[in-house]
Design a protein around this motif. Structure first.
Motif, short mmCIF file in Angstrom:
data_model
loop_
_atom_site.label_atom_id
_atom_site.label_comp_id
_atom_site.label_asym_id
_atom_site.label_seq_id
_atom_site.Cartn_x
_atom_site.Cartn_y
_atom_site.Cartn_z
N ASP A 104 0.83 -1.24 0.30
CA ASP A 104 0.31 -0.21 -0.10
C ASP A 104 0.76 1.31 -0.18
O ASP A 104 1.74 1.74 0.55
CB ASP A 104 -0.93 0.03 0.72
CG ASP A 104 -2.05 0.93 1.63
OD1 ASP A 104 -1.98 1.95 0.63
OD2 ASP A 104 -2.65 0.90 1.91
N GLY A 105 0.36 1.92 -0.95
CA GLY A 105 2.06 3.36 -1.32
C GLY A 105 0.90 4.43 -1.23
O GLY A 105 1.16 5.26 -2.40
N ALA A 106 -0.59 4.77 -1.45
CA ALA A 106 -1.77 5.36 -2.04
C ALA A 106 -1.35 6.16 -1.32
O ALA A 106 -1.76 7.44 -1.91
CB ALA A 106 -2.80 4.64 -2.13
N HIS A 107 -0.95 6.14 -0.11
CA HIS A 107 -0.30 7.83 0.48
C HIS A 107 0.81 8.23 0.29
O HIS A 107 0.69 9.69 0.75
CB HIS A 107 -0.13 7.20 1.84
CG HIS A 107 0.74 6.66 2.47
ND1 HIS A 107 0.84 5.14 1.96
CD2 HIS A 107 1.88 6.89 3.30
CE1 HIS A 107 2.35 4.33 2.81
NE2 HIS A 107 2.86 5.68 2.71
N LEU A 108 1.60 8.37 -0.42
CA LEU A 108 2.45 8.21 -1.29
C LEU A 108 2.66 10.07 -2.65
O LEU A 108 1.09 9.59 -3.03
CB LEU A 108 3.71 7.63 -1.83
CG LEU A 108 4.33 6.71 -0.26
CD1 LEU A 108 5.19 5.43 -1.14
CD2 LEU A 108 5.12 7.25 0.30
N PRO A 109 2.70 10.44 -3.00
CA PRO A 109 3.35 10.69 -3.75
C PRO A 109 2.83 9.97 -5.05
O PRO A 109 3.61 9.06 -4.79
CB PRO A 109 4.53 11.79 -3.59
CG PRO A 109 4.41 12.11 -2.66
CD PRO A 109 4.22 10.85 -1.74
N PHE A 110 1.86 10.45 -6.37
CA PHE A 110 1.87 9.39 -7.63
C PHE A 110 3.39 8.79 -7.30
O PHE A 110 3.78 7.99 -8.03
CB PHE A 110 1.52 10.33 -8.49
CG PHE A 110 1.19 9.37 -9.46
CD1 PHE A 110 0.24 8.14 -9.70
CD2 PHE A 110 1.70 9.21 -10.65
CE1 PHE A 110 -0.43 7.12 -10.25
CE2 PHE A 110 0.89 8.81 -11.70
CZ PHE A 110 0.27 7.62 -11.47
N ALA A 133 -1.82 -3.63 -5.13
CA ALA A 133 -1.82 -2.62 -4.96
C ALA A 133 -3.09 -1.42 -4.76
O ALA A 133 -3.89 -1.81 -5.54
CB ALA A 133 -0.45 -1.61 -6.18
N GLU A 134 -2.84 -0.35 -4.63
CA GLU A 134 -3.63 0.49 -4.17
C GLU A 134 -3.50 2.26 -4.83
O GLU A 134 -3.15 2.50 -4.80
CB GLU A 134 -4.32 1.28 -2.93
CG GLU A 134 -5.76 1.53 -2.81
CD GLU A 134 -5.98 1.86 -1.24
OE1 GLU A 134 -6.64 0.47 -0.70
OE2 GLU A 134 -5.82 2.33 -0.33
N LEU A 135 -4.57 2.45 -5.66
CA LEU A 135 -4.36 3.69 -6.32
C LEU A 135 -5.92 4.96 -6.40
O LEU A 135 -7.17 4.19 -6.09
CB LEU A 135 -4.48 3.91 -7.99
CG LEU A 135 -3.77 4.64 -8.87
CD1 LEU A 135 -2.60 5.27 -8.35
CD2 LEU A 135 -3.70 4.62 -10.01
N GLY A 136 -5.91 5.76 -5.85
CA GLY A 136 -6.43 6.18 -5.22
C GLY A 136 -6.52 6.28 -3.48
O GLY A 136 -6.33 5.95 -2.58
N ASP A 149 -12.77 13.77 -5.23
CA ASP A 149 -11.47 14.01 -5.01
C ASP A 149 -10.88 12.30 -4.33
O ASP A 149 -9.74 12.57 -4.27
CB ASP A 149 -11.03 14.82 -3.53
CG ASP A 149 -11.05 16.57 -4.46
OD1 ASP A 149 -11.01 16.65 -5.29
OD2 ASP A 149 -11.50 17.74 -3.20
N TYR A 150 -11.51 11.50 -4.43
CA TYR A 150 -11.24 10.02 -3.92
C TYR A 150 -11.19 9.15 -4.74
O TYR A 150 -10.86 7.89 -5.01
CB TYR A 150 -12.28 9.98 -2.66
CG TYR A 150 -11.57 10.59 -1.26
CD1 TYR A 150 -11.09 9.76 -0.22
CD2 TYR A 150 -11.65 11.74 -0.98
CE1 TYR A 150 -10.44 10.54 0.58
CE2 TYR A 150 -11.66 12.54 0.39
CZ TYR A 150 -11.10 11.61 1.13
OH TYR A 150 -10.61 11.89 1.53
N TYR A 151 -12.20 9.90 -5.75
CA TYR A 151 -11.59 8.31 -6.55
C TYR A 151 -10.51 8.37 -7.73
O TYR A 151 -9.79 9.01 -8.21
CB TYR A 151 -12.61 8.98 -8.42
CG TYR A 151 -14.48 8.52 -8.02
CD1 TYR A 151 -14.43 8.20 -7.01
CD2 TYR A 151 -15.19 10.03 -8.86
CE1 TYR A 151 -16.22 8.03 -6.66
CE2 TYR A 151 -16.84 9.93 -8.11
CZ TYR A 151 -17.29 8.81 -7.37
OH TYR A 151 -18.28 8.39 -6.68
#
Length: 287
Positions: A104-110, A133-136, A149-151
């Motif tokens: 889970d790197g979704a909290h990181l900058p893209f 992995a997760e995006l969004g 903003d979350y999609y």
């Protein structure tokens, strides 16, 4: 002793068959038994998830050992999967023998999410382990959000999958971690699922699947979701079992835990029927 199934086979069979596999978190021995026994009774493949709640409680290694011990004694077709793992937790999980991991790197900058996820994929794939992995952003229950903003962004998803090589992508389309009580329903964005599926071409995952209507589940499956993560509904079922026993007065903890386990089995089997994976364990074995 039953070994772990191949997670790629479970997801690929779900994709071909037009159904989804459920992924559920265990929290102790009784909840682990509930998930495993539900899989046996419904003849369903299952992802047994070591998640964010249990890791602070007992650590990745002890949670894995507990889950493996219960699962190996069963006839279930199962995968032990790390959910929302950090870099260190993913590396530990692979060493321990997890056959599926989510970084889970979704909290990181893209750009940083791409770079770190790509490194995880390189290591995991070298050892035959698929990566989710997760995006969004997926909010927690009760959090005020502007959904746009979350999609998950479709073009970002296309690039993320192409540059990282992940096997499955968890996306944000109007879902939450947990169940929001007494609030107007917001339908999930099925069209966004279709667009992300068309852009990436890989199986998609919905976290926070507790509380979804049956119609939303069926439409999401048709749009390209082949793994649903659900925890809150099952924990609530377990809790109701505990409360029903203690409401009778002083009772042994074991009696309450057994009732919680029984109710969680029923709730899990209902999820398996809803996702369409009940009766599909044999196909996972034959893959």
């Amino acid at each position: 002793m039953t070994p772990q199934a191949n997670p790629r086979d479970l997801i690929e069979n779900a994709r071909k068959g037009g159904y989804a596999v459920g992924a559920y978190n265990m929290h102790n021995e009784e909840t682990t038994e509930a998930l495993v026994w539900a899989a046996e009774r419904s003849d369903s493949p299952v992802f047994l998830q070591v998640g964010r709640a249990i890791i602070p409680h007992m650590g990745v290694a002890r949670a894995f050992e507990m889950t493996r011990r219960v699962a190996e004694r069963s006839n279930a077709r199962y995968v032990i999967h790390l959910d929302h793992g950090s870099w260190d937790e993913v590396m530990e999980a692979i060493r321990l023998g997890f056959t599926s991991v989510m970084y889970d790197g979704a909290h990181l900058p893209f750009e940083e999410n791409i770079a770190t996820t790509r490194k995880v994929v390189e290591i995991a794939h070298a050892l035959g382990v698929p990566v989710e992995a997760e995006l969004g952003k997926i909010p927690d229950a009760g959090q005020n959000v502007n959904w746009e903003d979350y999609y998950t962004n479709v073009e970002e998803a296309r690039r993320f999958v192409a540059e990282t090589g992940v096997d499955y992508l968890a996306i944000s389309v109007g879902i939450v971690h947990g169940v929001i009580p007494d609030l107007p329903e917001k339908p999930i964005n099925i069209q966004r699922i279709r667009e992300i599926k068309a852009a990436t071409g890989i199986p998609l995952v919905l976290h926070g699947a507790s509380g979804l209507t049956d119609r939303e589940v069926q439409e999401a499956k048709a749009a390209g979701v082949h793994k649903f993560n659900a925890d809150t509904d099952l924990r609530h079922a377990f809790r109701k079992g505990l409360e029903s026993v203690f409401a009778q007065g002083d009772r042994q903890l074991e009696e309450a835990m057994a009732e919680g386990r029984a109710r969680m089995i029923d709730a899990t089997m209902e999820k398996m029927r809803q996702y369409g994976c009940a009766g599909k364990a044999a196909s996972a074995l034959a893959a």
